[in-house]
Enzyme design. Structure first.
Site, PDB file in Angstrom:
ATOM      1  N   GLY A   1      -6.909 -59.253 -81.059  1.00  0.00           N
ATOM      2  CA  GLY A   1      -7.857 -60.273 -81.480  1.00  0.00           C
ATOM      3  C   GLY A   1      -8.961 -60.479 -80.465  1.00  0.00           C
ATOM      4  N   GLY A   2      -9.316 -61.753 -80.258  1.00  0.00           N
ATOM      5  CA  GLY A   2     -10.382 -62.071 -79.317  1.00  0.00           C
ATOM      6  C   GLY A   2     -10.100 -61.610 -77.910  1.00  0.00           C
TER       7      GLY A   2
ATOM      8  N   GLY B   1     -35.921 -31.821 -75.758  1.00  0.00           N
ATOM      9  CA  GLY B   1     -35.796 -33.217 -75.368  1.00  0.00           C
ATOM     10  C   GLY B   1     -34.595 -33.470 -74.489  1.00  0.00           C
ATOM     11  N   ALA B   2     -33.552 -32.660 -74.632  1.00  0.00           N
ATOM     12  CA  ALA B   2     -32.356 -32.840 -73.809  1.00  0.00           C
ATOM     13  C   ALA B   2     -32.672 -32.579 -72.334  1.00  0.00           C
ATOM     14  CB  ALA B   2     -31.240 -31.927 -74.288  1.00  0.00           C
TER      15      ALA B   2
END
Length: 515
Positions: free
Chosen positions: A170-171, A405-406
């Site tokens: 949970g939290g 771009g890499a």
């Protein structure tokens, strides 16, 4: 009553705290788990731990809570030393309320977190709790909110390490996710927001606790866990080792260590380890082992997004963060997960003044519909953003190929790398020669009597003109082309020169990084 009598009474109370819940202790051991105090004994130097708020008890009523008010309220908090350096910690005590968080429990954690931030020292959380204490209702939830807020406030200021040693549901799972590093132990630790029962009820899927949120699931699939170990002893030993590589806070450099490995040691093995042919794979781990002090490094996220390696090591005794493409996995491409992995590692290193070394052998970004629709543009931009904002010393080494771009994203000179070095087989280009020739000379190839022969010749011409090893150096995009065997000494020399680097960023509250 004499003062000595009160001291004796205090001693009896403290002994009762330490000896409490013997049956619960046996149950904890039967599960293959240590108690909170046994874990703290492993973490801290012997006899150095100082506990705070040991006598804290909850004030809640209803549901029988008023009749059960154990000391510590299910969490042990305090500070001590790890290899002589101050570290703060809190450890959930599963033997008391299953380690569930209530108001008093939360306030103890808030206190130790505030002390860690004020003192400028690392914080380690040993998590083994059943989530919010349901009987205390919204007060427990508010307690979690206070923890989350403090983790966010301390982010990038002091190192924060979460060690998952039991359930974390949970939290409670959000707090570790806000920290710098997450450690887990196989079979005994799990993290998830909704457990297997809820998953089955909502989706019809059947899965075990470990299958859903165990150490292997988070180390290899989700990327939530940075490290996974077989037992608590080895896990906590590695936490101690990691702390030895991190500074106390963000205004301090990481600790330097004496080193017997010669600074000028030539790495002759690299000449045979890395194939000249850019299409042939090799293990970048072996390259890193050859370069760093004594061959030792601590890989972060070793089992997740394997096409890039992120690891902490020392060069000449100085801690460095290494980001490296891994040609053995998907040829070393950048994809969604590897971009995320490398970006967060770069940001962590920059936050804690750890210089960055980037070893480049990248064919580009991974193509595919799933990558494009999954947001490779924004995820790749995360790595670009992280490097562009990093102010620590940054040294790039291009081993073989660096395409498109890499190449830019892997800390090229154009985005702020301080020193760029390259091996004499490097190929820096918009794309591979075969692909480039197919675009640039498409008509010539199609019109040739022998298209295959024409293609082969034009590929050679393109390589000779635009992809020879000295092309980038001639244009000032690479500072030097070096003998691979001299890589270690070149890196140590560059980092030594950059030790006092100062690169202030524009004044702002914070940037707005790609989501």
């Amino acid at each position: 009553m004499k003062l000595a009598d009160t001291a004796e009474e205090l001693a009896r109370i403290r002994k009762g705290v330490l000896d409490a819940a013997p049956r619960a202790t046996e149950a904890q051991h039967a599960k293959g788990k240590l108690t909170a105090r046994e874990r703290l004994d492993l973490l801290f130097d012997q006899g150095s731990f100082t506990e705070v708020e040991q006598l804290r008890r909850h004030r809640a009523t209803g549901f029988g809570l008023e009749a059960k008010r154990p000391y510590t309220d299910g969490v042990v908090t305090g500070w001590g030393t790890v290899q002589g350096r101050t570290v703060f910690a809190f450890a959930h005590d599963f033997r008391i309320f299953g380690g569930a968080l209530g108001e008093a429990h939360a306030h103890k954690i808030h206190k130790i977190m505030d002390l860690a931030l004020a003192a400028g020292a690392p914080l380690v959380s040993l998590n083994d709790g059943a989530g919010a204490r349901i009987q205390e209702g919204v007060s427990a939830l508010a307690g979690y909110g206070g923890i989350f807020q403090r983790h966010a406030k301390a982010s990038g200021v002091i190192p924060q390490i979460s060690v998952i040693l039991g359930p974390c549901a949970g939290g409670a799972a959000y707090a570790p996710a806000l920290t710098d590093f997450v450690f887990m132990v196989r079979d005994t630790s799990q993290m998830f927001l909704t457990g297997p029962d809820v998953v089955q009820a909502v989706t019809g899927e059947e899965i075990t606790h470990n299958g859903l949120g165990g150490a292997d699931a988070h180390a290899a699939t989700s990327g939530v866990a940075h490290f996974a170990y077989d037992d608590e002893e080895s896990c906590i030993a590695e936490v101690r080792y990691l702390l030895s590589l991190l500074p106390d806070h963000n205004r301090q450099p990481p600790p330097k260590a004496p080193v017997a490995d010669p600074v000028d040691r030539r790495c002759e093995r690299l000449l045979d380890l890395v194939p000249v042919d850019g299409k042939q794979p090799y293990d970048m781990h072996e390259v890193i082992t050859e370069l760093v002090d004594d061959g030792e490094h601590l890989e972060v996220h070793a089992r997740w997004a394997g096409s890039v390696i992120t690891t902490l090591a020392r060069l000449g005794g100085q801690v460095v963060g290494i980001v490296a493409n891994q040609p053995r996995v998907l040829a070393g491409v950048l994809d969604i997960h590897s971009s995320q992995k490398a970006a967060r590692f770069v940001q962590m290193c920059d936050a804690f003044n750890i210089p960055l070394v980037t070893l480049v052998d990248v064919p580009g970004f991974l193509p595919g519909v799933d990558q494009e629709h999954g947001g490779i543009i924004r995820h790749g931009a995360k790595l670009l953003y992280a490097y562009c904002n990093a102010t620590v010393p940054r040294v790039q080494v291009i081993l073989r190929k660096a395409y498109g771009g890499a190449y830019i994203v892997m800390d090229s000179r154009s985005i702020g790398c301080d020193i760029s070095l390259a091996w004499p087989v490097n190929e820096i280009a918009v794309m591979g020669a075969e692909g480039a020739a197919g675009v640039v000379f498409r008509r010539q190839i199609a019109a040739a009597d022998d298209p295959d022969a024409a293609r082969e010749q034009l590929v050679k011409e393109y390589k000779a003109e635009l992809m020879h090893p000295y092309y980038a150096a001639e244009r000032g995009l690479v500072d030097d082309v070096i003998d691979p065997a001299d890589t270690r000494s070149a890196l140590i020399g560059a980092l030594s020169m950059l030790r006092a680097k100062h690169a202030p960023l524009p004044s702002r509250k914070h940037g707005n990084p790609p989501a």
